[in-house]
Design a protein around this motif. Structure first.
Motif, PDB file in Angstrom:
ATOM      1  N   GLN A   1       0.807  -1.213   0.000  1.00  0.00           N
ATOM      2  CA  GLN A   1       0.000   0.000   0.000  1.00  0.00           C
ATOM      3  C   GLN A   1       0.843   1.268   0.000  1.00  0.00           C
ATOM      4  O   GLN A   1       0.480   2.270  -0.620  1.00  0.00           O
ATOM      5  CB  GLN A   1      -0.930   0.016   1.218  1.00  0.00           C
ATOM      6  N   GLN A   2       1.978   1.240   0.696  1.00  0.00           N
ATOM      7  CA  GLN A   2       2.811   2.430   0.791  1.00  0.00           C
ATOM      8  C   GLN A   2       3.424   2.818  -0.551  1.00  0.00           C
ATOM      9  O   GLN A   2       3.893   3.950  -0.711  1.00  0.00           O
ATOM     10  CB  GLN A   2       3.911   2.209   1.831  1.00  0.00           C
ATOM     11  N   LYS A   3       3.444   1.904  -1.515  1.00  0.00           N
ATOM     12  CA  LYS A   3       4.017   2.201  -2.824  1.00  0.00           C
ATOM     13  C   LYS A   3       2.969   2.566  -3.871  1.00  0.00           C
ATOM     14  O   LYS A   3       3.303   2.893  -5.001  1.00  0.00           O
ATOM     15  CB  LYS A   3       4.844   1.006  -3.311  1.00  0.00           C
ATOM     16  N   MET A   4       1.690   2.495  -3.483  1.00  0.00           N
ATOM     17  CA  MET A   4       0.632   2.770  -4.453  1.00  0.00           C
ATOM     18  C   MET A   4       0.681   4.205  -4.955  1.00  0.00           C
ATOM     19  O   MET A   4       0.436   4.473  -6.126  1.00  0.00           O
ATOM     20  CB  MET A   4      -0.741   2.454  -3.867  1.00  0.00           C
ATOM     21  N   LEU A   5       0.988   5.152  -4.065  1.00  0.00           N
ATOM     22  CA  LEU A   5       1.057   6.548  -4.493  1.00  0.00           C
ATOM     23  C   LEU A   5       2.150   6.726  -5.538  1.00  0.00           C
ATOM     24  O   LEU A   5       1.974   7.474  -6.510  1.00  0.00           O
ATOM     25  CB  LEU A   5       1.292   7.466  -3.298  1.00  0.00           C
ATOM     26  N   TYR A   6       3.279   6.064  -5.354  1.00  0.00           N
ATOM     27  CA  TYR A   6       4.368   6.153  -6.332  1.00  0.00           C
ATOM     28  C   TYR A   6       3.866   5.742  -7.716  1.00  0.00           C
ATOM     29  O   TYR A   6       4.101   6.443  -8.706  1.00  0.00           O
ATOM     30  CB  TYR A   6       5.530   5.260  -5.894  1.00  0.00           C
ATOM     31  N   GLU A   7       3.171   4.608  -7.798  1.00  0.00           N
ATOM     32  CA  GLU A   7       2.705   4.123  -9.105  1.00  0.00           C
ATOM     33  C   GLU A   7       1.514   4.924  -9.614  1.00  0.00           C
ATOM     34  O   GLU A   7       1.405   5.192 -10.814  1.00  0.00           O
ATOM     35  CB  GLU A   7       2.393   2.634  -9.012  1.00  0.00           C
ATOM     36  N   TYR A   8       0.614   5.320  -8.716  1.00  0.00           N
ATOM     37  CA  TYR A   8      -0.514   6.160  -9.123  1.00  0.00           C
ATOM     38  C   TYR A   8      -0.008   7.437  -9.785  1.00  0.00           C
ATOM     39  O   TYR A   8      -0.516   7.865 -10.832  1.00  0.00           O
ATOM     40  CB  TYR A   8      -1.386   6.495  -7.912  1.00  0.00           C
ATOM     41  N   SER A   9       0.995   8.069  -9.197  1.00  0.00           N
ATOM     42  CA  SER A   9       1.481   9.355  -9.696  1.00  0.00           C
ATOM     43  C   SER A   9       2.283   9.228 -10.982  1.00  0.00           C
ATOM     44  O   SER A   9       2.627  10.247 -11.586  1.00  0.00           O
ATOM     45  CB  SER A   9       2.335  10.048  -8.623  1.00  0.00           C
ATOM     46  N   ARG A  10       2.577   8.007 -11.410  1.00  0.00           N
ATOM     47  CA  ARG A  10       3.190   7.794 -12.724  1.00  0.00           C
ATOM     48  C   ARG A  10       2.119   7.596 -13.789  1.00  0.00           C
ATOM     49  O   ARG A  10       2.414   7.616 -14.985  1.00  0.00           O
ATOM     50  CB  ARG A  10       4.124   6.583 -12.705  1.00  0.00           C
ATOM     51  N   ALA A  11       0.870   7.426 -13.363  1.00  0.00           N
ATOM     52  CA  ALA A  11      -0.235   7.252 -14.302  1.00  0.00           C
ATOM     53  C   ALA A  11      -1.058   8.526 -14.464  1.00  0.00           C
ATOM     54  O   ALA A  11      -1.514   8.849 -15.558  1.00  0.00           O
ATOM     55  CB  ALA A  11      -1.140   6.110 -13.827  1.00  0.00           C
ATOM     56  N   PHE A  12      -1.250   9.270 -13.363  1.00  0.00           N
ATOM     57  CA  PHE A  12      -2.059  10.482 -13.385  1.00  0.00           C
ATOM     58  C   PHE A  12      -1.274  11.635 -12.764  1.00  0.00           C
ATOM     59  O   PHE A  12      -0.353  11.417 -11.980  1.00  0.00           O
ATOM     60  CB  PHE A  12      -3.375  10.263 -12.628  1.00  0.00           C
ATOM     61  N   ASN A  13      -1.671  12.848 -13.115  1.00  0.00           N
ATOM     62  CA  ASN A  13      -0.891  13.997 -12.658  1.00  0.00           C
ATOM     63  C   ASN A  13      -1.512  14.742 -11.482  1.00  0.00           C
ATOM     64  O   ASN A  13      -1.012  15.790 -11.073  1.00  0.00           O
ATOM     65  CB  ASN A  13      -0.637  14.971 -13.817  1.00  0.00           C
ATOM     66  N   SER A  14      -2.601  14.194 -10.925  1.00  0.00           N
ATOM     67  CA  SER A  14      -3.223  14.853  -9.783  1.00  0.00           C
ATOM     68  C   SER A  14      -4.074  13.857  -9.009  1.00  0.00           C
ATOM     69  O   SER A  14      -4.378  12.765  -9.501  1.00  0.00           O
ATOM     70  CB  SER A  14      -4.090  16.030 -10.251  1.00  0.00           C
TER      71      SER A  14
ATOM     72  N   ALA B   1      -0.602  10.908 -25.166  1.00  0.00           N
ATOM     73  CA  ALA B   1      -1.287   9.765 -24.573  1.00  0.00           C
ATOM     74  C   ALA B   1      -0.833   9.593 -23.130  1.00  0.00           C
ATOM     75  O   ALA B   1       0.290   9.970 -22.763  1.00  0.00           O
ATOM     76  CB  ALA B   1      -0.989   8.495 -25.362  1.00  0.00           C
ATOM     77  N   LEU B   2      -1.709   9.059 -22.309  1.00  0.00           N
ATOM     78  CA  LEU B   2      -1.317   8.748 -20.943  1.00  0.00           C
ATOM     79  C   LEU B   2      -0.338   7.574 -20.943  1.00  0.00           C
ATOM     80  O   LEU B   2      -0.388   6.716 -21.828  1.00  0.00           O
ATOM     81  CB  LEU B   2      -2.543   8.378 -20.101  1.00  0.00           C
ATOM     82  N   PRO B   3       0.553   7.512 -19.968  1.00  0.00           N
ATOM     83  CA  PRO B   3       1.508   6.403 -19.919  1.00  0.00           C
ATOM     84  C   PRO B   3       0.831   5.084 -19.585  1.00  0.00           C
ATOM     85  O   PRO B   3      -0.278   5.055 -19.045  1.00  0.00           O
ATOM     86  CB  PRO B   3       2.472   6.823 -18.800  1.00  0.00           C
ATOM     87  N   GLU B   4       1.509   3.996 -19.910  1.00  0.00           N
ATOM     88  CA  GLU B   4       1.010   2.673 -19.538  1.00  0.00           C
ATOM     89  C   GLU B   4       0.961   2.553 -18.030  1.00  0.00           C
ATOM     90  O   GLU B   4       1.834   3.041 -17.322  1.00  0.00           O
ATOM     91  CB  GLU B   4       1.932   1.593 -20.115  1.00  0.00           C
ATOM     92  N   TRP B   5      -0.046   1.899 -17.523  1.00  0.00           N
ATOM     93  CA  TRP B   5      -0.156   1.720 -16.083  1.00  0.00           C
ATOM     94  C   TRP B   5       0.864   0.692 -15.606  1.00  0.00           C
ATOM     95  O   TRP B   5       1.113  -0.308 -16.291  1.00  0.00           O
ATOM     96  CB  TRP B   5      -1.552   1.249 -15.711  1.00  0.00           C
TER      97      TRP B   5
END
Length: 305
Positions: free
Chosen positions: A41-54, A289-293
């Motif tokens: 869970q602590q790493k979800m923000l890291y990956e979320y912020s590589r997919a979306f900008n806010s 385009a948005l980056p790959e998840w």
């Protein structure tokens, strides 16, 4: 001409043309889709912020975190990512802004720790905050630090149905360079009430979410839209199409709008964000385009057998 980065879906702060995301950055059902399988869970923000900008930071509505925790969140995100944190409910709902100077200063002191990662703060006022309190709102806004950005969401019906009250609110905000949040629950309430009762998730959303007229206009530089939809992107498509039209207009006007997309369980909220981006690309072909998840870079278990 709008200059839009072509090298990634996450744009640089200087050429960021719009911001999108979900009402949270972690969800157990994003594991293996938006986020890597088995991710902590602590790493979800890291990956979320590589997919979306806010992200719409609902967590601060319930409690103000420590400076150390806020700094830890910022350290997980790239340059250009923006948190749009809600003001605490102690300020907006319990005190209804009155006599909340100390609480406001404490909150902003903590959040100012990551000023370079802050988008617009969301000041969400309860249904009981009426047009009769507009002077209270104006005075409160005047005392806020000018170094931050703000957006105000109202829920009292008269702000939507009474022309004078709506105009006065817009004037109060626009004269201070503050945006008015466009809250849109039309997609959610498009489901007939009898059908909604049969689905526990939607029935719960029906009971909790406000049903208000939509005011789709920008009164400052960074209009903010919060769309509360049904469970899947396809169910919400008519409303996503309408907002894509509006965002294309706002962007060409030089505004930098935000959109945060909700569903009753938020399981497919990331997919709805991606669908919205595709619709916006149809109107603004130069948009990257948005980056790959992160979760999509892994082969399925079926493919491994």
């Amino acid at each position: 001409m709008i200059e839009i980065s072509q090298n990634s879906g996450l744009l640089n702060p200087s050429d960021q043309c719009y911001f999108s995301g979900c009402p949270m950055w972690q969800h157990s059902q994003w594991d293996g889709s938006l986020c890597s399988p088995g991710i902590h869970q602590q790493k979800m923000l890291y990956e979320y912020s590589r997919a979306f900008n806010s992200v719409e930071g609902n967590t601060t509505f319930y409690a103000t975190p420590t400076k150390e925790r806020v700094k830890g969140w910022a350290d997980l995100t790239p340059t250009g990512f923006q948190f749009c944190f809600k003001f605490p409910q102690q300020i907006t709902h319990h005190l209804m802004l009155a006599g909340s100077q100390r609480e406001t200063e404490q909150f902003l002191d903590v959040m100012g720790t990551i000023e370079d990662r802050l988008g617009s703060f969301l000041i969400q006022l309860p249904p009981g905050f009426s047009p009769q309190q507009i002077d209270l709102l104006a005075g409160y806004l005047d005392r806020l630090p000018k170094s931050f950005r703000y957006a105000v969401e109202v829920r009292h019906l008269r702000f939507f149905t009474n022309t004078n009250d709506s105009h006065l609110l817009d004037q109060t905000l626009s004269s201070r360079g503050i945006d008015r949040v466009c809250f849109d629950s039309r997609a959610l309430f498009s489901m007939p009430a009898e059908l909604a009762k049969a689905d526990l998730l939607i029935a719960d959303a029906f009971a909790k979410k406000p049903r208000l007229p939509v005011k789709p206009r920008a009164i400052a530089k960074r209009p903010m839209v919060r769309l509360i939809g049904l469970l899947t992107p396809q169910q919400n498509l008519p409303w996503l199409e309408q907002w894509a039209d509006k965002f294309a207009l706002w962007i060409t006007q030089g505004r930098q709008p935000y959109i945060f997309l909700h569903t009753p369980d938020n399981r497919l909220a990331p997919q709805m964000c991606r669908e919205f981006h595709k619709l916006l690309q149809q109107r603004l072909p130069q948009l990257a385009a948005l980056p790959e998840w992160p979760g999509e870079g892994f082969p399925s278990q079926q493919g491994l057998l």
